[in-house]
Write an enzyme that holds these catalytic residues in place. Structure first.
Site, PDB file in Angstrom:
ATOM      1  N   CYS A 104      -7.522   4.932  -2.552  1.00  0.00           N
ATOM      2  CA  CYS A 104      -7.305   4.022  -1.422  1.00  0.00           C
ATOM      3  C   CYS A 104      -6.432   4.748  -0.412  1.00  0.00           C
ATOM      4  O   CYS A 104      -5.244   4.989  -0.669  1.00  0.00           O
ATOM      5  CB  CYS A 104      -6.631   2.723  -1.854  1.00  0.00           C
ATOM      6  SG  CYS A 104      -6.224   1.658  -0.437  1.00  0.00           S
ATOM      7  N   MET A 317     -11.208   1.259   5.966  1.00  0.00           N
ATOM      8  CA  MET A 317     -10.576   1.849   4.798  1.00  0.00           C
ATOM      9  C   MET A 317     -10.033   3.219   5.180  1.00  0.00           C
ATOM     10  O   MET A 317     -10.673   3.974   5.911  1.00  0.00           O
ATOM     11  CB  MET A 317     -11.585   1.989   3.650  1.00  0.00           C
ATOM     12  CG  MET A 317     -12.267   0.684   3.267  1.00  0.00           C
ATOM     13  SD  MET A 317     -13.651   0.232   4.360  1.00  0.00           S
ATOM     14  CE  MET A 317     -14.935   1.308   3.732  1.00  0.00           C
TER      15      MET A 317
END
Length: 397
Positions: A104, A317
């Site tokens: 992430c 993201m």
């Protein structure tokens, strides 16, 4: 009748970039969960509140979106010349599994801050005032990431005037460098797993598309917006409220995962929701972001919309931003062509919440494209710290 008591586990709830997650030090976890496996997954599922057939994660720390159903486990680094080992777990919302297949990028911005504040960075590396450079080993993808964390009076500075579209309040800027972000491969083609910057991609019963498959930051499938019936200016409601559109994207993603060599059969994609990502690009157009901010054609080099865990992301993201910056730097990819083509070291793209700039350094070595690093700015903040509680029987094997 007797009931299992609750146990409490030290934890910190943090925002990093446009994501939120529950952060743990590995040695604070119950002993059975300090190693990878079923018990660790069970613990994280219960902390987040999954699986939840209602899709709300009311009985846990998750926020019912891919951006908020996240966990992080940190430890002093086992790697030379690194400060902290960073393991990321994307928790499924309505299914009982944790996806460990990728990083992430947004929460990476919080990793450095947490590491400094929790004794994972040696005291002599932390200035009284200035920037602390935290060397992160990203365990999922086995890559080095550098976080430049501002320090004031010996403490992590979290407040500031840096604004990030997709985050309501300003905070301190944290610059992130993703070193050698492309996948490793002996034949030099791993960044482009098919060996091509653009492929003709056939999806049974859906159509044939031009696609760029890239492993940089996170495995990503890029399509042209107009090829799949979109303008590139869409906000979440336009896609997430359309069940047929979501199903079609998931089918395309599954076949793309097979084309990239990530799975052997398309049925395996159901258990690999975190990767690859799927995104669509278009040339610049004016639109109004989800916050009401007007984005003009001249504000961006291109538009990008990306899906995460089966839904259109509210912003972008962080790892997908690395893929965007990398693809934009390499002539001939769909991302590069949407941005006008040619060589470039940085790109500003429009997403549903606004705009984001990401830079990448790409060079050709022995006829193959190599990306040395990708750079972007994020921010991070502690939201709550203390303990999370879960029923003791959550740790049963």
């Amino acid at each position: 009748m007797s009931f299992a008591p609750q146990i409490k586990i030290p934890a910190t709830y943090m925002r990093g970039g446009t994501s939120k997650g529950v952060f743990f030090k590995v040695d604070d976890l119950p002993e059975a969960a300090q190693q990878a496996g079923h018990i660790r997954d069970q613990l994280l599922l219960r902390v987040i509140g999954s699986p939840d057939p209602y899709g709300k994660q009311i009985d846990g720390m998750g926020g019912a979106s891919s951006s908020t159903s996240k966990t992080v486990i940190l430890a002093k680094s086992s790697q030379p010349d690194h400060d902290v080992d960073y393991l990321f777990g994307q928790v499924a919302i309505d299914q009982p599994f944790v996806d460990w297949s990728g990083n992430c990028g947004n929460l990476t911005a919080a990793v450095g801050s947490f590491a400094i504040s929790n004794g994972l960075v040696s005291a002599e590396r932390i200035p009284e005032n200035g920037i602390c450079t935290v060397r992160i080993w990203q365990v999922n993808i086995r890559k080095t990431i550098i976080a430049h964390v501002p320090i004031t009076h010996g403490q992590v500075q979290e407040t500031g005037d840096f604004e990030l579209d997709g985050v309501t309040f300003p905070a301190a800027e944290v610059q992130i460098e993703f070193l050698d972000p492309a996948d490793d491969g002996e034949d030099g083609s791993a960044m482009f797993p098919t060996g091509n910057v653009v492929d003709t991609f056939e999806v049974p019963n859906i159509g044939t598309f031009q696609a760029t498959f890239i492993n940089a930051g996170i495995p990503t499938i890029f399509l042209n917006a107009e090829d799949i019936g979109y303008a590139g200016t869409e906000l979440q409601e336009a896609i997430n409220a359309d069940a047929q559109a979501l199903a079609r994207f998931e089918t395309i993603r599954a076949y793309g995962a097979k084309q990239m060599g990530l799975i052997q059969d398309v049925s395996e994609a159901e258990k690999r929701q975190h990767t690859p990502k799927i995104a669509f690009v278009s040339q610049p157009k004016a639109y109004t972001s989800s916050s009401g901010k007007d984005i003009q054609t001249g504000d961006v080099d291109l538009l990008v919309r990306a899906l995460s865990m089966g839904k259109l992301h509210h912003a972008m993201m962080g790892t997908a931003a690395v893929a965007i910056g990398t693809a934009a730097a390499i002539p001939g990819t769909l991302v590069n062509l949407a941005a006008g083509g040619g060589a470039r070291e940085a790109v500003r793209f429009g997403h549903p919440s606004g705009t984001l700039r990401v830079g990448a350094q790409a060079v050709q070595e022995s006829g193959q494209w190599v990306v040395k690093k990708a750079v972007m700015s994020r921010s991070a903040r502690v939201l709550m710290e203390g303990w999370v509680r879960i029923p003791e029987d959550s740790l049963k094997s």
